[in-house]
Design an enzyme around this catalytic site. Structure first.
Site, PDB file in Angstrom:
ATOM      1  N   ASN A   1      38.763  54.867  45.544  1.00  0.00           N
ATOM      2  CA  ASN A   1      38.715  54.489  46.951  1.00  0.00           C
ATOM      3  C   ASN A   1      37.291  54.162  47.388  1.00  0.00           C
ATOM      4  OD1 ASN A   1      39.323  54.089  49.676  1.00  0.00           O
ATOM      5  ND2 ASN A   1      40.789  55.758  49.721  1.00  0.00           N
ATOM      6  N   ASP A   2      36.461  55.175  47.581  1.00  0.00           N
ATOM      7  CA  ASP A   2      35.120  54.946  48.111  1.00  0.00           C
ATOM      8  C   ASP A   2      34.288  54.018  47.235  1.00  0.00           C
ATOM      9  OD1 ASP A   2      35.677  56.635  50.238  1.00  0.00           O
ATOM     10  OD2 ASP A   2      34.984  58.413  49.161  1.00  0.00           O
ATOM     11  N   ILE A   3      34.478  54.095  45.917  1.00  0.00           N
ATOM     12  CA  ILE A   3      33.633  53.324  45.000  1.00  0.00           C
ATOM     13  C   ILE A   3      34.003  51.845  44.953  1.00  0.00           C
ATOM     14  CG2 ILE A   3      33.137  55.319  43.549  1.00  0.00           C
ATOM     15  CD1 ILE A   3      35.227  54.195  41.558  1.00  0.00           C
TER      16      ILE A   3
END
Length: 456
Positions: A385-387
């Site tokens: 997600n964040d990456i």
């Protein structure tokens, strides 16, 4: 003569420790590095047991039996997906051992140590016990026994620094007032344990990889200080290697997130959670079934798979390998884009994919894979997600802004496999969901990939 053989064994063990770190720096030689470190530690333990000052092996034997009884099930029964939790527990046990050795030394000969040696001992005990409780909290957050979000309260920084300051003042009192203070030393231990809790409590799950590395460095420094106190050169060297490698890894983790140590420790990233919505700014999320999504592979010649914690949680690494083999049999070039902080510990994705026998040649680091995305037909995000969030490039107000990401948004088509619209550990909604070329498939990663394989 015995001491000469012990020192020679220590020299061999030290060389193996150094080679272990060197070989672990490359995926191809990591297993050899693991064996080198294991053999080096075995040599060090046997050599230490051969020292003439050891008069009884009773309690040593009891400790060996207890350690084996705890460690063997951890190694054999804990799944590879729980490697971050096991690593945190290992740090906790190692730090507790260092703290207990320091405590025993103080109560055995504290009044005769001198100011300098007592100061070193207090530093060792402080680092050991704060790493113990900090690692236990990291385990709780990683295993979701505790909330993964930062746990905040008013004045938390003042309270944390007050406890640390009081611990340092207590250590100075113990060092420079030449009388025994058994009760005061017990109070010092309580402060060290409490500071470890206060240090990790406000840190969110997104920063656990860096926290694990920092705690590893603390444990190494604690062991090194104990080596100075016991005049054990191997312990000094091993602790210094552990501490410095943990520090270097922490710096690399912070660089990979475009964050500072202070921001990781005190930034409380993830306490503000954005809410994902089916529609945003006139754009809508496009949901598909696995059967519908399988059509994008009909003309695909290049695919990049981006694994994340969702793959680990679903224990889908073996299905990912099967899916990769199926695509390769159709003449598709398949690579894996590996982000330095994907998952919950450094190298988490590498470990899982290695367990599934994914070829090392397919694993490509972020700097090498990003230029390939514009020519990639399909980018498959499996639970990351964040990456992969383009907000790191486009939204200055985002906590992720400036963080190097895997630029999957530049691929021709994006297949995003995710359980739900829930945000990642940073609490930031992923702009990737709303791109017209993104196909969202919701559900368990293992189940979806099996259905994709069947459709292919």
């Amino acid at each position: 003569m015995v001491d000469l053989w012990v020192q020679l064994a220590y020299l061999i063990a030290a060389a193996l420790f150094i080679l272990s770190l060197k070989w672990m720096n490359e995926v191809r030689t990591a297993r050899l590095g693991n064996w080198a470190g294991t053999i080096g530690m075995a040599i060090a333990v046997v050599a230490t047991l051969g020292k003439p000052e050891i008069h009884s092996f009773l309690w040593i034997g009891v400790a060996l039996v207890l350690g084996t009884a705890i460690g063997t099930p951890m190694a054999l029964l804990m799944p590879m997906t729980a490697v971050p939790q096991r690593t945190a527990l290992s740090h906790a046990f190692g730090a507790l051992a260092a703290g207990l050795v320091g405590t025993a030394e103080y109560y055995l000969r504290g009044s005769s140590l001198g100011a300098g040696a007592t100061a070193i001992l207090c530093a060792e005990v402080l680092l050991g016990f704060l790493t113990f409780t900090g690692s236990l909290l990291a385990f709780g957050k990683l295993h979701e026994i505790l909330p993964t979000r930062p746990i905040l309260y008013p004045g938390r920084h003042f309270v944390s620094f007050a406890v640390l300051g009081l611990a340092i003042l207590t250590a100075l009192w113990l060092a420079f007032v030449p009388t025994a203070h058994g009760v005061l030393f017990g109070f010092f231990i309580v402060l060290a344990l409490l500071f470890g809790v206060l240090l990790v409590l406000p840190i969110g799950g997104a920063d656990m990889p860096t926290v694990i590395s920092i705690l590893n460095a603390y444990a190494g420094l604690s062991a090194s200080f104990m080596g100075f106190l016991l005049n054990n050169k191997l312990l000094i060297l091993a602790g210094a290697l552990d501490g410095s490698s943990g520090l270097i890894l922490s710096i690399q983790m912070c660089k990979a997130m475009n964050r500072s140590f202070l921001n990781v420790l005190f930034g409380a990233v993830g306490h503000v959670v954005e809410t994902a919505a089916p529609h945003r700014d006139g754009r809508s999320i496009q949901g598909y079934t696995p059967q519908e999504a399988s059509t994008i592979f009909e003309g695909a010649r290049s695919v990049v798979i981006v694994p994340g914690y969702g793959m680990a949680a679903a224990q889908a690494q073996h299905v990912v390998k099967e899916f990769t083999d199926r695509l390769s049999s159709r003449g598709v070039d398949v690579k894996f884009g590996i982000h330095p902080v994907a998952g919950r510990m450094p190298g988490h994705m590498n470990v899982l994919l290695a367990e599934a026998d994914v070829s090392y040649d397919r694993l490509v680091e972020m700097e090498q894979i990003n230029p390939l995305f514009p020519e990639t037909d399909v980018a498959i995000v499996v639970g990351a997600n964040d990456i992969t969030n383009p907000a790191a490039r486009t939204r200055p107000e985002s906590p992720l802004y400036g963080m190097p990401i895997l630029e999957v948004d530049k691929a021709k088509t994006i297949l995003f496999i995710k359980r739900s619209l829930a945000t990642g550990f940073s609490g930031v909604d992923n702009d990737l969901f709303y791109l017209p070329k993104t196909m969202m498939v919701f559900g368990d990663a293992k189940k979806i990939l099996n259905e994709l394989i069947a459709a292919l």
